[in-house]
Design an enzyme around this catalytic site. Sequence first.
Site, PDB file in Angstrom:
ATOM      1  N   CYS A 266       0.823  -1.206   0.000  1.00  0.00           N
ATOM      2  CA  CYS A 266       0.000   0.000   0.000  1.00  0.00           C
ATOM      3  C   CYS A 266       0.864   1.266   0.000  1.00  0.00           C
ATOM      4  O   CYS A 266       1.520   1.548  -0.992  1.00  0.00           O
ATOM      5  CB  CYS A 266      -0.972  -0.036   1.174  1.00  0.00           C
ATOM      6  SG  CYS A 266      -2.387   1.071   0.958  1.00  0.00           S
ATOM      7  N   HIS A 384      -3.891  -5.180   0.062  1.00  0.00           N
ATOM      8  CA  HIS A 384      -3.568  -5.732   1.384  1.00  0.00           C
ATOM      9  C   HIS A 384      -3.687  -7.254   1.396  1.00  0.00           C
ATOM     10  O   HIS A 384      -4.788  -7.787   1.565  1.00  0.00           O
ATOM     11  CB  HIS A 384      -4.501  -5.140   2.439  1.00  0.00           C
ATOM     12  CG  HIS A 384      -4.174  -3.731   2.801  1.00  0.00           C
ATOM     13  ND1 HIS A 384      -3.449  -3.395   3.923  1.00  0.00           N
ATOM     14  CD2 HIS A 384      -4.448  -2.568   2.165  1.00  0.00           C
ATOM     15  CE1 HIS A 384      -3.299  -2.076   3.970  1.00  0.00           C
ATOM     16  NE2 HIS A 384      -3.904  -1.555   2.916  1.00  0.00           N
ATOM     17  N   GLU A 386      -2.901  -9.221   3.703  1.00  0.00           N
ATOM     18  CA  GLU A 386      -3.311  -9.705   5.034  1.00  0.00           C
ATOM     19  C   GLU A 386      -4.814  -9.566   5.251  1.00  0.00           C
ATOM     20  O   GLU A 386      -5.359 -10.096   6.219  1.00  0.00           O
ATOM     21  CB  GLU A 386      -2.553  -8.935   6.118  1.00  0.00           C
ATOM     22  CG  GLU A 386      -3.148  -7.615   6.526  1.00  0.00           C
ATOM     23  CD  GLU A 386      -3.052  -6.516   5.488  1.00  0.00           C
ATOM     24  OE1 GLU A 386      -3.706  -5.465   5.648  1.00  0.00           O
ATOM     25  OE2 GLU A 386      -2.319  -6.692   4.493  1.00  0.00           O
TER      26      GLU A 386
END
Length: 422
Positions: A266, A384, A386
């Site tokens: 990001c 992202h 995660e």
Amino acid sequence: MNPLVSRERPAEALLALEDGTVYRGRSAGAGGEAFGEIVFNTSMAGYQEIVSDPSYAGQIVTLTYPQVGNYGVSAAAMQSGGLALSGLVVRDMCREPSNWQIEGSLTDLLRKGGVVAIEGVDTRALTLRIRSAGAMRAAISTEDLDPRSLVARVCKAPGISSHNFVPDVSTAQEYVVPAAGERRFRVVAYDCGEKRGIADGLAAVGCETVVVPWDTPARRVLALGQDGAAPDGVFFSNGPGDPTQVEATAQAARELMGKVPVFGICLGNQLMALAAGATIEKLPFGHHGGNEPVMNLLTGRVEITAQNHNYGLVFESLGSIVPEESGGFAEHERDLRAWSERHVAPVVMNERFGRVRLTHVNLNDGTPEGVQFLDVPAFSVQYHPEACPGPHDSAYLFTSFARLMAGDLDCLDIDVREGRRF
């Protein structure tokens, strides 16, 4: 009545946008006023992870899913130690949540965190307004309920690019996150607003991570490996605001890339691009949600991804196309979906770091979602892996970083779910 929730009558609240649009509603958080850039998030769940994401500092977040707060909040879902967003807008705030893990209500969490919120807003109409006009300055107030007055004050408020929000959310001192199980690598992570889900992702692939403040000099990082040696890798985290304001971290990336394996997510992707001399642009209304389709150009697989950013890399600013490594094509494409249709991962020649390959493309708008530096051990993605909240299609990228630190330069064309190389 559930003892963890309150039934007191909420105060009136007003939401005003800089284009003059106003919405009346009721307070759903702390009283007072909040100014910031208004954006929308399309996730259907994960509201606690969203409001505790440090990347939302300086922003007022609109949740498009109509009912919010119905399963309460818990400490385990927090993505940081507090709430950094400026404000929250919802259609319907559930004040009597139900969940066996419940530790409180979202309204109480917002109040404790000092976050001003408004409910009773037609979030569908508001989202269409943002999609049409772009991300705008806005304010939520429980004090100034005069539409003309609040709009006028919004128009005088500073924009999000006028302030570096990263120091507001970064750690003040170094700390260590242990590996989950056997330690394989020692990694240094720049905390620009790092989510806890990222730390968990690094730990899961055997990384002992030293988390450092956003402005830590590169020379300090190079001494944080085992017994004072260089670390096995360096990670640049997500974070809020305009990446051009975060010059200290971009300078560190400039000095570290080529010396140790590097991975960025990001804001980290944007800072690595700035380190390479690239241009960053502000997207009309950004990508915020858990359903963005991204194609991995090296595998041909489409990943449904979690995203949260208003800025992005201009791929062509990295350098000129290398035709012999780009399927014979010599010209840049503004809409990068052309490369997904060709099944080609184009390569450019960067003046500072050599060859850079486009690896991931957003299939909604054709913007770049990931790059790999071919002549130095480094790669980054704009989304992202995660999640937290969101899908886990891209969780393999943490394994890719581990493979890069182990010396596998082709770390992105491996499908870890099937254990084979494309």
